[in-house]
Design a protein around this motif. Structure first.
Motif, mmCIF file in Angstrom:
data_model
loop_
_atom_site.group_PDB
_atom_site.id
_atom_site.type_symbol
_atom_site.label_atom_id
_atom_site.label_comp_id
_atom_site.label_asym_id
_atom_site.label_seq_id
_atom_site.Cartn_x
_atom_site.Cartn_y
_atom_site.Cartn_z
ATOM 1 N N PHE A 489 19.465 88.438 18.685
ATOM 2 C CA PHE A 489 20.131 87.711 17.605
ATOM 3 C C PHE A 489 20.453 86.259 17.961
ATOM 4 O O PHE A 489 21.288 85.641 17.310
ATOM 5 N N MET A 490 19.827 85.730 19.020
ATOM 6 C CA MET A 490 20.076 84.356 19.442
ATOM 7 C C MET A 490 21.575 84.135 19.699
ATOM 8 O O MET A 490 22.125 83.077 19.400
ATOM 9 N N GLU A 491 22.218 85.158 20.285
ATOM 10 C CA GLU A 491 23.667 85.131 20.417
ATOM 11 C C GLU A 491 24.149 84.780 21.817
ATOM 12 O O GLU A 491 25.353 84.794 22.089
ATOM 13 N N LYS A 492 23.215 84.448 22.726
ATOM 14 C CA LYS A 492 23.615 84.099 24.087
ATOM 15 C C LYS A 492 22.783 82.921 24.578
ATOM 16 O O LYS A 492 21.614 82.776 24.240
ATOM 17 N N VAL A 493 23.412 82.083 25.394
ATOM 18 C CA VAL A 493 22.748 80.956 26.047
ATOM 19 C C VAL A 493 22.594 81.292 27.527
ATOM 20 O O VAL A 493 23.544 81.756 28.171
ATOM 21 N N TYR A 494 21.399 81.042 28.060
ATOM 22 C CA TYR A 494 21.134 81.314 29.480
ATOM 23 C C TYR A 494 20.422 80.121 30.113
ATOM 24 O O TYR A 494 19.726 79.360 29.424
ATOM 25 N N PRO A 495 20.545 79.976 31.441
ATOM 26 C CA PRO A 495 19.813 78.907 32.130
ATOM 27 C C PRO A 495 18.306 79.162 32.081
ATOM 28 O O PRO A 495 17.849 80.286 32.292
ATOM 29 N N ILE A 496 17.559 78.109 31.791
ATOM 30 C CA ILE A 496 16.097 78.164 31.868
ATOM 31 C C ILE A 496 15.708 77.831 33.309
ATOM 32 O O ILE A 496 16.275 76.920 33.921
ATOM 33 N N LYS A 497 14.774 78.585 33.863
ATOM 34 C CA LYS A 497 14.361 78.351 35.242
ATOM 35 C C LYS A 497 13.876 76.903 35.402
ATOM 36 O O LYS A 497 13.178 76.373 34.541
ATOM 37 N N LYS A 498 14.255 76.290 36.507
ATOM 38 C CA LYS A 498 14.010 74.860 36.704
ATOM 39 C C LYS A 498 12.536 74.500 36.568
ATOM 40 O O LYS A 498 12.187 73.449 36.014
ATOM 41 N N GLU A 499 11.677 75.379 37.065
ATOM 42 C CA GLU A 499 10.251 75.059 37.002
ATOM 43 C C GLU A 499 9.694 75.134 35.587
ATOM 44 O O GLU A 499 8.562 74.698 35.323
ATOM 45 N N LYS A 500 10.495 75.642 34.647
ATOM 46 C CA LYS A 500 10.052 75.753 33.255
ATOM 47 C C LYS A 500 10.618 74.633 32.362
ATOM 48 O O LYS A 500 10.247 74.535 31.202
ATOM 49 N N HIS A 501 11.508 73.816 32.929
ATOM 50 C CA HIS A 501 12.107 72.742 32.127
ATOM 51 C C HIS A 501 11.035 71.808 31.556
ATOM 52 O O HIS A 501 11.106 71.418 30.381
#
Length: 583
Positions: A489-501
């Motif tokens: 439900f797009m209800e949480k924010v998480y860190p994107i892995k650095k190599e994927k930025h």
């Protein structure tokens, strides 16, 4: 047995219909009325739900409403007397309570029938119990700790409890005037975002600053040893002047006065057209951080008290996806469920489920992992609308449309995305809740560094600090995100892995995070197939997904989708299997 659930006479009015405990339909009144956060009686949402169920209002057995004026009545009286609340505020509250008691009268008027022909019993379900039920009963947890946290509802701002099988037990609550939701709303107004529901702007602004005012806010929000909290009321005026809510023409407005002490401490309140300074940005950071601290404080004590590893969260503050994404790292809980409509619209479903499961002691429904319970249209209906518009509307005369089979459709859309296209994607049933989840979405290639400029130039025209969200195939979540779980439900924010930025810069916020939506083939096969086709051509299992609208509620009908397409610079519109382009 049919149960009609309502959130009425409040922002985000909504309705749902259950048949023998199974959810048939649910929608927000704003989608039909076209006024954001529409408040009042959800007449049109009710009509939609009854139509989807194939019944008349006379066939409904129970009507539940997620407000109970008698809840905490003694506390309300004592507080009003002790604070000498103004006559106008008390009068406004009493008038609102009378409206809640007149549900059958409203329905009889809406359907032009005699009130006595409505056989349904009306059940008032306390606001926060409705929130708790909206999160627990649709979850897949047999047992869980529960948290409802928002501004105010039935004189309460926060409620904790436990759920087991088909029963909910309340443990603790925080009553008016202490409220983390009211704190966040007041500071949102202070920062110059005056509209109902603007709190998400503060959340989006927060990553740009530093929490330099965190200690100041720790003097304003006091965390208590029992796992609860209280406000330093010297910094607020709602306890003295009351909170006045109006909905002229359906648009909700909450009067949240700013206290002189708050301005003395942090400076004059920002006006909405004034520039944002680093001072304002750092305040946003600090507001977000103290809110997270308060939530984790409550949850750590709740876990200690219950010993349960599963958690269900609802309420307006539960829409704070940044805080939600940090729960597993900052508390001992192992699993978290937040419903698609964690805000007040979700209490329509919550009140119905509370009555069906808790009060009638009926078996629980199947877990709900999708939000697609709103309006839906066949290709033939869509084609008929397009032909009519092309013949009768000047703007539509230059469009061309074609019906494509599935493979050709996904390839055509993907090719358009690769060609810097901004795509309106309208399919299936509309989502229940505030977020577009692949059925009423605008889509863009997430690899583009200019995606934000592209969207704002062609459609959105929104503040530069607000991020766009990634939809990702659930099979690839661990490859792209740190510590992420199932997030339908797009209800949480998480860190994107650095190599994927650098791979998906368009959906990577300034702090390296993303408010993700995990897309499952089981719950949305068409959207899953589109992202899969994009991955086949690019190697990236992600699309930028933002809501299909332009400073209005998310589009609800093919007509509204076409209108949005025509008045913006959107490159392609997909309505079901029909692709619409300009000549």
């Amino acid at each position: 047995m049919y149960i009609l659930g309502l959130n009425a006479y409040h922002g985000d009015s909504s309705a749902c219909i259950l048949k023998d405990g199974k959810l048939i339909a649910a929608t927000e009144e704003e989608r039909i009325r076209r006024i954001k956060h529409w408040a009042g009686f959800p007449t049109e949402a009710i009509k939609f739900c009854l139509k989807e169920a194939g019944i008349s209002i006379e066939e409904v057995d129970y009507i539940t409403i997620s407000r109970n004026p008698s809840s905490n009545l003694y506390k309300k009286i004592i507080f009003a007397a002790s604070k000498m609340i103004s006559y106008d505020t008390i009068k406004s509250r009493l008038q609102n309570s009378k409206k809640i008691g007149g549900v059958k009268q409203e329905l009889a008027k809406a359907f032009q029938i005699n009130e006595k022909d409505i056989k349904a019993e009306v059940k008032n379900i306390e606001h926060h119990r409705s929130h708790l039920a909206s999160a627990f009963f649709p979850s897949d947890f047999e047992e869980a700790a529960l948290l409802s946290i928002d501004a105010f509802g039935d004189f309460t701002s926060t409620m904790t409890g436990t759920g087991k099988d088909n029963q909910i037990s309340v443990l603790d609550q925080v009553n008016y005037p202490h409220s983390i939701g009211e704190f966040y709303t007041t500071l949102t107004r202070y920062l110059g975002f005056p509209k109902y529901g603007d709190e998400y702007k503060v959340m989006g602004l927060a990553p740009y600053g530093k929490p330099v005012y965190l200690d100041d806010f720790r003097e304003i929000i006091k965390l208590k040893s029992n796992g609860l909290f209280e406000l330093n009321l010297d910094y607020f005026r709602h306890d003295k002047d009351g909170v006045t809510m109006s909905w002229e023409g359906g648009e909700p407005h909450v009067d949240t006065p700013i206290s002189p002490l708050l301005e003395k401490k942090f400076g004059k309140m920002r006006k909405k057209d004034e520039p944002l300074t680093q001072h304002h940005i750092d305040l946003a950071t600090s507001i977000q951080r103290i809110t997270e601290e308060t939530i984790f404080h409550i949850l750590n004590h709740l876990h200690k008290k219950t010993g349960l590893d599963n958690l269900c969260v609802a309420g307006g503050v539960a829409q704070n996806s940044v805080a939600n994404g940090k729960i597993l790292q900052n508390t001992p809980f192992k699993n978290v469920y937040v419903p698609s409509a964690g805000h007040d619209a979700g209490t329509a479903l919550g009140s119905a489920l509370y009555f069906y499961n808790h009060e009638l002691k009926k078996p629980r429904i199947e877990p709900i992992w999708h939000a697609y319970t709103g309006s839906n249209y066949s290709d033939s209906e869509i084609e008929s609308i397009l032909k009519h518009e092309k013949e009768n509307k000047e703007l539509a005369k230059d469009i061309q449309f074609s019906v494509l089979d599935n493979e050709e459709l996904y390839t055509t859309v993907t090719d358009a995305l690769l060609d810097a296209g901004v795509i309106g994607w309208f399919q299936g049933s509309a989502e229940f809740g505030p977020r577009a989840l692949g059925n009423r979405s605008i889509l863009v290639d997430p690899r583009r560094t200019d995606a934000k400029e592209l969207l704002n130039e062609k459609i959105k025209r929104r503040e530069s600090f607000r991020p766009f969200a990634p939809s990702i195939l659930e099979e690839y979540v661990e490859e792209y995100f740190e510590d992420a779980d199932r997030v339908p439900f797009m209800e949480k924010v998480y860190p994107i892995k650095k190599e994927k930025h650098e791979v998906i810069p368009a959906v990577t916020h300034v702090d390296g995070t993303g408010r993700l939506q995990t897309v499952s083939v089981a719950t949305n096969p068409r959207y899953h197939k589109l992202i899969s086709t994009f991955k086949e051509k690019t190697g990236v299992p992600v699309l930028l997904n933002t809501s299909f609208n332009e400073n209005e509620p998310i589009v609800n009908t093919p007509q509204e989708a076409l209108d949005c397409f025509l008045r913006t610079k959107m490159d392609m519109l997909v309505l079901g299997n029909i692709v619409v382009r300009r000549k």
